[in-house]
Motif scaffolding. Structure first.
Motif, PDB file in Angstrom:
ATOM      1  N   LEU A  45     -34.164  34.461 -51.333  1.00 11.77           N
ATOM      2  CA  LEU A  45     -34.406  33.377 -50.389  1.00 11.77           C
ATOM      3  C   LEU A  45     -34.866  33.919 -49.039  1.00 11.77           C
ATOM      4  CD1 LEU A  45     -34.146  30.317 -49.743  1.00 11.77           C
ATOM      5  CD2 LEU A  45     -31.851  30.844 -48.868  1.00 11.77           C
ATOM      6  N   LEU A  46     -35.939  33.332 -48.529  1.00  8.86           N
ATOM      7  CA  LEU A  46     -36.394  33.649 -47.175  1.00  8.86           C
ATOM      8  C   LEU A  46     -35.927  32.584 -46.184  1.00  8.86           C
ATOM      9  CD1 LEU A  46     -40.077  34.786 -47.831  1.00  8.86           C
ATOM     10  CD2 LEU A  46     -38.133  36.236 -47.213  1.00  8.86           C
ATOM     11  N   VAL A  47     -36.161  31.313 -46.541  1.00  8.13           N
ATOM     12  CA  VAL A  47     -35.823  30.236 -45.619  1.00  8.13           C
ATOM     13  C   VAL A  47     -35.593  28.953 -46.409  1.00  8.13           C
ATOM     14  CG1 VAL A  47     -38.249  29.662 -45.212  1.00  8.13           C
ATOM     15  CG2 VAL A  47     -36.549  29.043 -43.497  1.00  8.13           C
ATOM     16  N   GLN A  48     -34.670  28.141 -45.900  1.00  9.66           N
ATOM     17  CA  GLN A  48     -34.364  26.848 -46.495  1.00  9.66           C
ATOM     18  C   GLN A  48     -34.466  25.778 -45.415  1.00  9.66           C
ATOM     19  OE1 GLN A  48     -30.463  26.588 -48.254  1.00  9.66           O
ATOM     20  NE2 GLN A  48     -30.580  24.376 -48.561  1.00  9.66           N
ATOM     21  N   PHE A  49     -35.168  24.703 -45.733  1.00  8.62           N
ATOM     22  CA  PHE A  49     -35.304  23.553 -44.839  1.00  8.62           C
ATOM     23  C   PHE A  49     -34.559  22.355 -45.425  1.00  8.62           C
ATOM     24  CE2 PHE A  49     -38.570  24.777 -41.786  1.00  8.62           C
ATOM     25  CZ  PHE A  49     -39.257  25.791 -42.428  1.00  8.62           C
ATOM     26  N   GLN A  50     -33.959  21.585 -44.552  1.00  6.36           N
ATOM     27  CA  GLN A  50     -33.471  20.255 -44.882  1.00  6.36           C
ATOM     28  C   GLN A  50     -34.266  19.311 -43.990  1.00  6.36           C
ATOM     29  OE1 GLN A  50     -31.359  19.435 -47.304  1.00  6.36           O
ATOM     30  NE2 GLN A  50     -31.509  17.253 -46.870  1.00  6.36           N
ATOM     31  N   ASP A  51     -35.159  18.532 -44.623  1.00  7.21           N
ATOM     32  CA  ASP A  51     -36.153  17.755 -43.855  1.00  7.21           C
ATOM     33  C   ASP A  51     -36.929  18.726 -42.971  1.00  7.21           C
ATOM     34  OD1 ASP A  51     -33.562  15.366 -43.790  1.00  7.21           O
ATOM     35  OD2 ASP A  51     -35.403  15.225 -44.983  1.00  7.21           O
ATOM     36  N   GLU A  52     -36.981  18.505 -41.671  1.00  7.43           N
ATOM     37  CA  GLU A  52     -37.774  19.405 -40.827  1.00  7.43           C
ATOM     38  C   GLU A  52     -36.943  20.524 -40.205  1.00  7.43           C
ATOM     39  OE1 GLU A  52     -37.161  16.278 -40.304  1.00  7.43           O
ATOM     40  OE2 GLU A  52     -36.266  16.040 -38.305  1.00  7.43           O
ATOM     41  N   SER A  53     -35.654  20.552 -40.485  1.00  4.83           N
ATOM     42  CA  SER A  53     -34.762  21.522 -39.849  1.00  4.83           C
ATOM     43  C   SER A  53     -34.505  22.729 -40.740  1.00  4.83           C
ATOM     44  CB  SER A  53     -33.429  20.848 -39.518  1.00  4.83           C
ATOM     45  OG  SER A  53     -33.624  19.760 -38.644  1.00  4.83           O
ATOM     46  N   VAL A  54     -34.449  23.894 -40.104  1.00  2.64           N
ATOM     47  CA  VAL A  54     -34.094  25.117 -40.829  1.00  2.64           C
ATOM     48  C   VAL A  54     -32.588  25.155 -41.059  1.00  2.64           C
ATOM     49  CG1 VAL A  54     -34.011  27.624 -40.726  1.00  2.64           C
ATOM     50  CG2 VAL A  54     -36.041  26.416 -39.898  1.00  2.64           C
ATOM     51  N   ASP A  56     -31.196  27.670 -43.316  1.00  7.42           N
ATOM     52  CA  ASP A  56     -30.839  29.072 -43.517  1.00  7.42           C
ATOM     53  C   ASP A  56     -32.104  29.903 -43.421  1.00  7.42           C
ATOM     54  OD1 ASP A  56     -29.053  30.921 -46.168  1.00  7.42           O
ATOM     55  OD2 ASP A  56     -29.978  31.579 -44.312  1.00  7.42           O
ATOM     56  N   ASP A  57     -32.169  30.770 -42.444  1.00  4.87           N
ATOM     57  CA  ASP A  57     -33.275  31.728 -42.351  1.00  4.87           C
ATOM     58  C   ASP A  57     -32.728  33.115 -42.083  1.00  4.87           C
ATOM     59  OD1 ASP A  57     -34.467  31.064 -38.927  1.00  4.87           O
ATOM     60  OD2 ASP A  57     -32.488  31.533 -39.734  1.00  4.87           O
ATOM     61  N   SER A  58     -31.517  33.362 -42.557  1.00  2.86           N
ATOM     62  CA  SER A  58     -30.852  34.625 -42.276  1.00  2.86           C
ATOM     63  C   SER A  58     -31.563  35.824 -42.899  1.00  2.86           C
ATOM     64  CB  SER A  58     -29.401  34.575 -42.751  1.00  2.86           C
ATOM     65  OG  SER A  58     -29.340  34.269 -44.133  1.00  2.86           O
ATOM     66  N   GLN A  59     -32.322  35.599 -43.976  1.00  2.00           N
ATOM     67  CA  GLN A  59     -33.019  36.694 -44.644  1.00  2.00           C
ATOM     68  C   GLN A  59     -34.507  36.742 -44.289  1.00  2.00           C
ATOM     69  OE1 GLN A  59     -31.193  38.971 -46.383  1.00  2.00           O
ATOM     70  NE2 GLN A  59     -29.532  37.689 -45.603  1.00  2.00           N
ATOM     71  N   LYS A  62     -37.782  37.903 -38.933  1.00  2.00           N
ATOM     72  CA  LYS A  62     -38.342  37.028 -37.909  1.00  2.00           C
ATOM     73  C   LYS A  62     -39.307  37.730 -36.962  1.00  2.00           C
ATOM     74  CE  LYS A  62     -34.219  34.141 -38.042  1.00  2.00           C
ATOM     75  NZ  LYS A  62     -33.489  35.052 -38.959  1.00  2.00           N
ATOM     76  N   ASP A  63     -39.337  39.060 -37.016  1.00  2.00           N
ATOM     77  CA  ASP A  63     -40.304  39.741 -36.158  1.00  2.00           C
ATOM     78  C   ASP A  63     -41.732  39.533 -36.648  1.00  2.00           C
ATOM     79  OD1 ASP A  63     -40.189  43.115 -37.532  1.00  2.00           O
ATOM     80  OD2 ASP A  63     -39.709  41.188 -38.461  1.00  2.00           O
ATOM     81  N   ARG A  64     -41.879  39.216 -37.942  1.00  2.00           N
ATOM     82  CA  ARG A  64     -43.237  39.060 -38.475  1.00  2.00           C
ATOM     83  C   ARG A  64     -43.435  37.788 -39.296  1.00  2.00           C
ATOM     84  NH1 ARG A  64     -44.771  42.042 -42.119  1.00  2.00           N
ATOM     85  NH2 ARG A  64     -42.757  42.769 -42.891  1.00  2.00           N
ATOM     86  N   PHE A  65     -42.361  37.181 -39.748  1.00  2.00           N
ATOM     87  CA  PHE A  65     -42.442  35.997 -40.586  1.00  2.00           C
ATOM     88  C   PHE A  65     -42.063  34.757 -39.775  1.00  2.00           C
ATOM     89  CE2 PHE A  65     -42.580  37.396 -45.163  1.00  2.00           C
ATOM     90  CZ  PHE A  65     -42.680  38.742 -44.920  1.00  2.00           C
ATOM     91  N   SER A  66     -42.754  33.669 -40.050  1.00  2.00           N
ATOM     92  CA  SER A  66     -42.377  32.384 -39.476  1.00  2.00           C
ATOM     93  C   SER A  66     -42.622  31.293 -40.504  1.00  2.00           C
ATOM     94  CB  SER A  66     -43.162  32.090 -38.192  1.00  2.00           C
ATOM     95  OG  SER A  66     -44.542  31.970 -38.484  1.00  2.00           O
TER      96      SER A  66
ATOM     97  N   ALA B 101     -28.378  27.809 -50.852  1.00  2.00           N
ATOM     98  CA  ALA B 101     -29.415  27.966 -51.856  1.00  2.00           C
ATOM     99  C   ALA B 101     -28.934  28.859 -52.992  1.00  2.00           C
ATOM    100  CB  ALA B 101     -30.671  28.537 -51.225  1.00  2.00           C
ATOM    101  N   LEU B 102     -29.834  29.163 -53.908  1.00  2.00           N
ATOM    102  CA  LEU B 102     -29.508  29.880 -55.133  1.00  2.00           C
ATOM    103  C   LEU B 102     -29.630  31.381 -54.941  1.00  2.00           C
ATOM    104  CD1 LEU B 102     -31.459  27.670 -57.669  1.00  2.00           C
ATOM    105  CD2 LEU B 102     -29.130  27.386 -56.831  1.00  2.00           C
ATOM    106  N   ILE B 103     -28.754  32.126 -55.629  1.00  2.00           N
ATOM    107  CA  ILE B 103     -28.816  33.573 -55.655  1.00  2.00           C
ATOM    108  C   ILE B 103     -29.176  33.997 -57.063  1.00  2.00           C
ATOM    109  CG2 ILE B 103     -27.535  35.714 -55.336  1.00  2.00           C
ATOM    110  CD1 ILE B 103     -25.773  34.153 -53.342  1.00  2.00           C
ATOM    111  N   PHE B 104     -30.282  34.720 -57.192  1.00  2.00           N
ATOM    112  CA  PHE B 104     -30.817  35.090 -58.495  1.00  2.00           C
ATOM    113  C   PHE B 104     -30.332  36.470 -58.932  1.00  2.00           C
ATOM    114  CE2 PHE B 104     -34.219  32.049 -59.631  1.00  2.00           C
ATOM    115  CZ  PHE B 104     -34.190  31.243 -58.517  1.00  2.00           C
ATOM    116  N   GLY B 105     -30.135  36.615 -60.226  1.00  2.00           N
ATOM    117  CA  GLY B 105     -29.962  37.936 -60.809  1.00  2.00           C
ATOM    118  C   GLY B 105     -31.301  38.654 -60.874  1.00  2.00           C
TER     119      GLY B 105
END
Lengths: 113, 114
Positions: A45-54, A56-59, A62-66, B101-105
């Motif tokens: 997972l890179l990012v998760q949105f709920q409607d327009e709000s982020v 989870d973007d912990s992974q 952010k220095d290069r991805f948006s 969210a989901l965590i994949f193997g």
């Protein structure tokens, strides 16, 4: 059956260039995800949105991805500048709500040279 | 922390023989567990989902999986393999809390020979 649409299907770019991917989720799906899948591994997972709000973007590097989902519908993932290690499949998924099964698009395969 | 371990990176079977893809999970909460399949150059497709109802879950294309809490396992089975089953299979865990969210193997590649 409705599908998650992603474009482009393939993208080749040189390192240090900017690249963007687009995702249109299934209509009515409030939750949208961007995953990165390196060859031979499971999606991460890179990012998760709920409607327009982020949510989870912990992974997300952010220095290069948006990522944005301005109107809570389609979404764009951007990398600037691209690095060789960014070569991967970028998958978009959507779900009706956070606890519902995910529906995945066919992905964008990025090659950075 | 939540995680899944797929015990085999590659499984090879003959057409018509049973399929067993093994998965162990680790979760601090009552987990939701999934199996997804990915055919070459395609997106991921949900095979089946466990969410604390029946421990034996039936999915699409004749696949099923059994949740065993005592063994922390969620193995995927099919009585008779078909050539079209050849693909990458992912065991997936979700904590089940809203917004998680989901965590994949790492995936198991299933090869089916005639």
């Amino acid at each position: 059956e409705a599908e998650v649409a992603q474009s482009p299907r393939y993208k080749i770019t040189e390192k240090s260039q900017a690249v963007a991917f687009w995702c249109d989720p299934i209509s009515g799906h409030a939750t949208l995800y961007w995953y990165r899948q390196i060859l031979g591994q499971g999606p991460e997972l890179l990012v998760q949105f709920q409607d327009e709000s982020v949510v989870d973007d912990s992974q997300l590097p952010k220095d290069r991805f948006s990522a944005e989902r301005l109107k809570g519908v389609d979404s764009t993932l951007k990398i600037q500048p691209a690095e060789l290690g960014d070569s991967a499949m970028y998958l978009c998924a959507s779900s009706l709500e956070a606890s519902s099964p995910l529906h995945f698009g066919n992905g964008t395969r990025l090659t950075v040279t | 922390a939540q995680s899944v371990t797929q015990l085999d990176s590659h499984v090879s079977v003959s057409e018509g023989t049973p399929v067993l893809l093994r998965c162990n999970y680790s979760s601090s909460y009552s987990p939701s567990l999934f199996w997804y399949v990915q055919h070459p150059n395609k997106g991921l497709q949900l095979l089946l989902k466990y969410t604390s109802a029946a421990t034996l879950v039936k999915g699409i294309n004749g696949f099923e999986a059994e949740f065993k809490k005592s063994e922390t396992s969620f193995h995927l089975t099919k009585p008779s393999a078909h050539m079209s089953d050849a693909a990458e299979y992912f065991c997936v865990v979700s904590v089940g809390q809203a917004g998680t969210a989901l965590i994949f193997g790492k995936g198991t590649t299933l090869s089916v020979s005639s």
